[in-house]
Design an enzyme around this catalytic site. Sequence first.
Site, PDB file in Angstrom:
ATOM      1  N   HIS A 163       1.860 -39.797 -17.273  1.00 30.53           N
ATOM      2  CA  HIS A 163       0.772 -40.780 -17.240  1.00 30.53           C
ATOM      3  C   HIS A 163       1.258 -42.090 -16.623  1.00 30.53           C
ATOM      4  CE1 HIS A 163      -2.950 -42.718 -18.763  1.00 30.53           C
ATOM      5  NE2 HIS A 163      -2.173 -43.795 -18.834  1.00 30.53           N
ATOM      6  N   GLU A 164       2.380 -42.581 -17.123  1.00 32.43           N
ATOM      7  CA  GLU A 164       2.910 -43.837 -16.595  1.00 32.43           C
ATOM      8  C   GLU A 164       3.423 -43.683 -15.171  1.00 32.43           C
ATOM      9  OE1 GLU A 164       2.171 -46.371 -18.157  1.00 32.43           O
ATOM     10  OE2 GLU A 164       1.619 -45.393 -20.046  1.00 32.43           O
TER      11      GLU A 164
ATOM     12  N   HIS B 252       0.610 -44.471 -12.758  1.00 34.75           N
ATOM     13  CA  HIS B 252       0.455 -45.913 -12.556  1.00 34.75           C
ATOM     14  C   HIS B 252       1.568 -46.444 -11.654  1.00 34.75           C
ATOM     15  CE1 HIS B 252      -2.754 -46.155 -15.405  1.00 34.75           C
ATOM     16  NE2 HIS B 252      -2.008 -45.939 -16.483  1.00 34.75           N
TER      17      HIS B 252
END
Length: 419
Positions: free
Chosen positions: A18-19, A22
């Site tokens: 998920h990170e 980003h």
Amino acid sequence: MQSTIAFIVVFGSIVFFHELGHFIFAKRSGILVREFAIGFGPKILGITKGETLYTIRLLPLGGYVRMAGDDMDNIELQPGYRIGMQLNDKDEIEKIVLNQNKQLPDMLFLEVEKADLQKELWVEGYDEDEKLVRYNVARDAVINENGTETIIAPYDRQFNSKSLGKRAMTIFAGPLFNFILSCIIFIIIGMVQGIPTYEPIIADVVKDSPAASAGMAKGDVVTAINGKTIDSWQELSEAIQNSPKKEMTLDVNRNGQAEQFTLTPKEAVVNEQKVGQIGVQYVSPMEKNPLKAFSYGVEETYRWTMKIFELLGMLVTGKFSLDALSGPVGIYKATEEVAKYGWINVMNWAAILSINLGIMNLLPLPALDGGRLLFFGYEAIRGKPVDRQKEGMVHFVGIMLLMILMIVVTWNDIQRFFF
């Protein structure tokens, strides 16, 4: 120990991906990423590579990517500050030292009068001869305060300087990568374990059941019911469940020979509904096909996405109780149970959790990625961004509410599993 390792690997992987979403899109947009963190709270391990600090933190409840331009990222030199400076070969400031009275090699001292560390990049002040001087600041200059070094962030490298599309994509990339991770996991499962074909093959027949009484046997392949062609186990199951106490004729392929059986499904109550049952068991045959594994990964991700949206709908309509929600403790206990049945099941569980994390983060709630995307949508319609202080306050309230929800859910988990 096995359960703990499984939980760390599963939860750590979905948070990392998920990170990573980003992080990658922030880098592609030219945004300075100050920190890539897994977990919250005190730092356990930290490694600086390039301009980014990579950390593992104590509380395994998520992670974050800290980008230049965040509310807590402002670096200012106020008038009256006494700073130490080191210059590069272009006579640009490459290091600014705060709270340092000790003379270091090649260091100049300056009492700040004015400074711009975002757009024009200069510092103006009085040198030791009390002469007003101005120095340009290098784009990659660092500020050292009490031994901690921070790279300055020119405005064009800050999150809010980027176009609406780049900002939105940087935020959306986190949940997107959770769906990508799910696809990858299901593809690997399809390659290793095989892809279920869902053929309507009878794996076993229950003794004294309608199927056994009619003469059906293990290995029979159902080809039609009441003259209607059957191509999958789902079609077979639906036809039987929809016909309690109704006589039906099954066409069967048995070792290459056509057979026909007449039977009447008995009536049973499942989830408060009356369904038909004939007493047969099913285990889907597996096919190993690398090409089909890719489509299987996408299809399974889509199927579970729709299933989770269905559960969310039930939550909104009150058909699904908040007491059934689980936090980190519940996820740990579920992972512990899944780990007993092998690593394939753990991978399947990880894929489902990854989808769940992606969907939860896309909900239009303050402090979540979906909440930030909602503000971007409003900005696109309005033509200018919402006041940052007002948006920050909304997100702060959202964080507090989410923390309260997390405490309630965790307490429910503790009561459920330990009392």
